[in-house]
Design a protein around this motif. Sequence first.
Motif, mmCIF file in Angstrom:
data_model
loop_
_atom_site.group_PDB
_atom_site.id
_atom_site.type_symbol
_atom_site.label_atom_id
_atom_site.label_comp_id
_atom_site.label_asym_id
_atom_site.label_seq_id
_atom_site.Cartn_x
_atom_site.Cartn_y
_atom_site.Cartn_z
ATOM 1 N N LYS A 4 9.797 33.968 -18.752
ATOM 2 C CA LYS A 4 9.681 32.511 -18.713
ATOM 3 C C LYS A 4 10.671 31.808 -19.642
ATOM 4 C CE LYS A 4 7.307 30.259 -16.568
ATOM 5 N NZ LYS A 4 7.410 29.669 -15.228
ATOM 6 N N GLY A 5 11.621 32.557 -20.220
ATOM 7 C CA GLY A 5 12.700 31.923 -20.958
ATOM 8 C C GLY A 5 12.721 32.138 -22.454
ATOM 9 N N ALA A 6 11.739 32.832 -23.019
ATOM 10 C CA ALA A 6 11.789 33.106 -24.458
ATOM 11 C C ALA A 6 13.038 33.932 -24.765
ATOM 12 C CB ALA A 6 10.543 33.855 -24.914
ATOM 13 N N GLN A 7 13.691 33.622 -25.868
ATOM 14 C CA GLN A 7 14.855 34.407 -26.295
ATOM 15 C C GLN A 7 14.429 35.596 -27.141
ATOM 16 O OE1 GLN A 7 17.614 31.706 -28.186
ATOM 17 N NE2 GLN A 7 17.431 30.251 -26.514
ATOM 18 N N GLU A 8 13.328 35.433 -27.866
ATOM 19 C CA GLU A 8 12.750 36.520 -28.671
ATOM 20 C C GLU A 8 11.242 36.463 -28.559
ATOM 21 O OE1 GLU A 8 13.755 36.817 -32.847
ATOM 22 O OE2 GLU A 8 15.903 36.615 -32.406
ATOM 23 N N VAL A 9 10.643 37.636 -28.632
ATOM 24 C CA VAL A 9 9.189 37.744 -28.740
ATOM 25 C C VAL A 9 8.904 38.702 -29.884
ATOM 26 C CG1 VAL A 9 7.027 38.388 -27.610
ATOM 27 C CG2 VAL A 9 8.865 37.342 -26.259
ATOM 28 N N TRP A 10 8.040 38.252 -30.787
ATOM 29 C CA TRP A 10 7.625 39.100 -31.896
ATOM 30 C C TRP A 10 6.210 39.567 -31.640
ATOM 31 C CZ3 TRP A 10 8.871 35.530 -36.660
ATOM 32 C CH2 TRP A 10 10.248 35.313 -36.734
ATOM 33 N N VAL A 11 5.940 40.811 -31.992
ATOM 34 C CA VAL A 11 4.597 41.361 -31.939
ATOM 35 C C VAL A 11 4.242 41.772 -33.362
ATOM 36 C CG1 VAL A 11 3.115 43.157 -30.981
ATOM 37 C CG2 VAL A 11 4.925 42.157 -29.559
ATOM 38 N N VAL A 12 3.192 41.167 -33.885
ATOM 39 C CA VAL A 12 2.778 41.392 -35.260
ATOM 40 C C VAL A 12 1.466 42.166 -35.253
ATOM 41 C CG1 VAL A 12 2.122 40.267 -37.427
ATOM 42 C CG2 VAL A 12 3.869 39.231 -35.957
ATOM 43 N N TYR A 13 1.455 43.257 -35.986
ATOM 44 C CA TYR A 13 0.258 44.077 -36.114
ATOM 45 C C TYR A 13 -0.360 43.807 -37.476
ATOM 46 C CZ TYR A 13 2.119 46.495 -32.075
ATOM 47 O OH TYR A 13 2.602 46.788 -30.825
ATOM 48 N N GLU A 14 -1.668 43.861 -37.554
ATOM 49 C CA GLU A 14 -2.352 43.534 -38.802
ATOM 50 C C GLU A 14 -2.182 44.595 -39.883
ATOM 51 O OE1 GLU A 14 -6.297 42.050 -38.128
ATOM 52 O OE2 GLU A 14 -5.520 40.279 -37.126
ATOM 53 N N ASN A 46 0.742 45.107 -41.093
ATOM 54 C CA ASN A 46 2.036 44.647 -41.616
ATOM 55 C C ASN A 46 3.238 45.196 -40.862
ATOM 56 O OD1 ASN A 46 0.742 43.108 -43.526
ATOM 57 N ND2 ASN A 46 0.842 44.689 -45.085
ATOM 58 N N ARG A 47 3.067 45.557 -39.603
ATOM 59 C CA ARG A 47 4.185 46.025 -38.788
ATOM 60 C C ARG A 47 4.621 44.894 -37.856
ATOM 61 N NH1 ARG A 47 2.289 50.107 -35.227
ATOM 62 N NH2 ARG A 47 3.139 49.176 -33.375
ATOM 63 N N LEU A 48 5.918 44.759 -37.702
ATOM 64 C CA LEU A 48 6.502 43.728 -36.856
ATOM 65 C C LEU A 48 7.478 44.378 -35.883
ATOM 66 C CD1 LEU A 48 7.259 40.751 -36.111
ATOM 67 C CD2 LEU A 48 8.883 40.836 -38.018
ATOM 68 N N GLU A 49 7.313 44.077 -34.599
ATOM 69 C CA GLU A 49 8.272 44.505 -33.576
ATOM 70 C C GLU A 49 8.862 43.254 -32.950
ATOM 71 O OE1 GLU A 49 5.939 46.876 -30.896
ATOM 72 O OE2 GLU A 49 5.941 48.599 -32.232
ATOM 73 N N MET A 50 10.156 43.290 -32.678
ATOM 74 C CA MET A 50 10.838 42.135 -32.096
ATOM 75 C C MET A 50 11.569 42.564 -30.831
ATOM 76 S SD MET A 50 12.309 40.417 -35.593
ATOM 77 C CE MET A 50 12.751 41.967 -36.357
ATOM 78 N N PHE A 51 11.544 41.692 -29.821
ATOM 79 C CA PHE A 51 12.135 42.014 -28.530
ATOM 80 C C PHE A 51 12.967 40.848 -28.003
ATOM 81 C CE2 PHE A 51 8.167 44.280 -29.004
ATOM 82 C CZ PHE A 51 8.507 45.580 -28.657
ATOM 83 N N THR A 52 14.020 41.193 -27.274
ATOM 84 C CA THR A 52 14.805 40.230 -26.498
ATOM 85 C C THR A 52 14.897 40.793 -25.084
ATOM 86 O OG1 THR A 52 16.946 41.274 -26.891
ATOM 87 C CG2 THR A 52 16.209 39.643 -28.529
ATOM 88 N N HIS A 53 15.708 40.162 -24.263
ATOM 89 C CA HIS A 53 15.890 40.649 -22.891
ATOM 90 C C HIS A 53 16.528 42.038 -22.831
ATOM 91 C CE1 HIS A 53 14.542 37.005 -20.926
ATOM 92 N NE2 HIS A 53 15.165 36.344 -21.877
ATOM 93 N N VAL A 54 17.175 42.456 -23.901
ATOM 94 C CA VAL A 54 17.813 43.782 -23.909
ATOM 95 C C VAL A 54 16.915 44.854 -24.501
ATOM 96 C CG1 VAL A 54 20.157 42.842 -23.950
ATOM 97 C CG2 VAL A 54 19.011 43.381 -26.098
ATOM 98 N N GLY A 55 15.737 44.474 -24.997
ATOM 99 C CA GLY A 55 14.802 45.449 -25.561
ATOM 100 C C GLY A 55 14.499 45.153 -27.019
ATOM 101 N N ALA A 56 14.069 46.189 -27.743
ATOM 102 C CA ALA A 56 13.696 46.043 -29.148
ATOM 103 C C ALA A 56 14.927 45.737 -29.996
ATOM 104 C CB ALA A 56 13.017 47.310 -29.641
#
Length: 158
Positions: free
Chosen positions: A120-130, A132-142
Amino acid sequence: MEWAEVINNPVLQNLPFKIELNKFGKLLMSPASNSHGRYQGRIAGALSQHQPEGEVITECSIQTSDGVKVADVAWASAAFIAEFGYATPYPKAPELCVEIVSPSNSKQEISEKVELYLAKGAQEVWVVYENNRLEMFTHVGAIEQSQFAPDIRLRVFR
């Protein structure tokens, strides 16, 4: 059910749950913890400091191909706000969408949300785990570093 019906229904106001709709208009509810709210506030604060020329939106509703999904935190540029204002739900995802994983979320559910926001057009998506881990994604992957907040790990997870 349509999103306007959800947000205008007095019975659904002030619930201790995050509400979303699937593509069939059925309600999906997830309980939110105080820890979840803490992460939401810290991420929103860090993004406000790092990207002051945009808007941070918590509980940001986005119309996706699988119904209305609600990003825990989103950052929208001034151009995005000029185009869409505060439409509810947004027909397009803001540039950055953040999901904070709750114990009730499955790995598949989170992966699907990442894909839906990017579609839907997001340039980045972050996934935050409780934990304290953070994963970040774009259209090309992590990715290892965000274009929106390059030092986010240091600012949020202390």
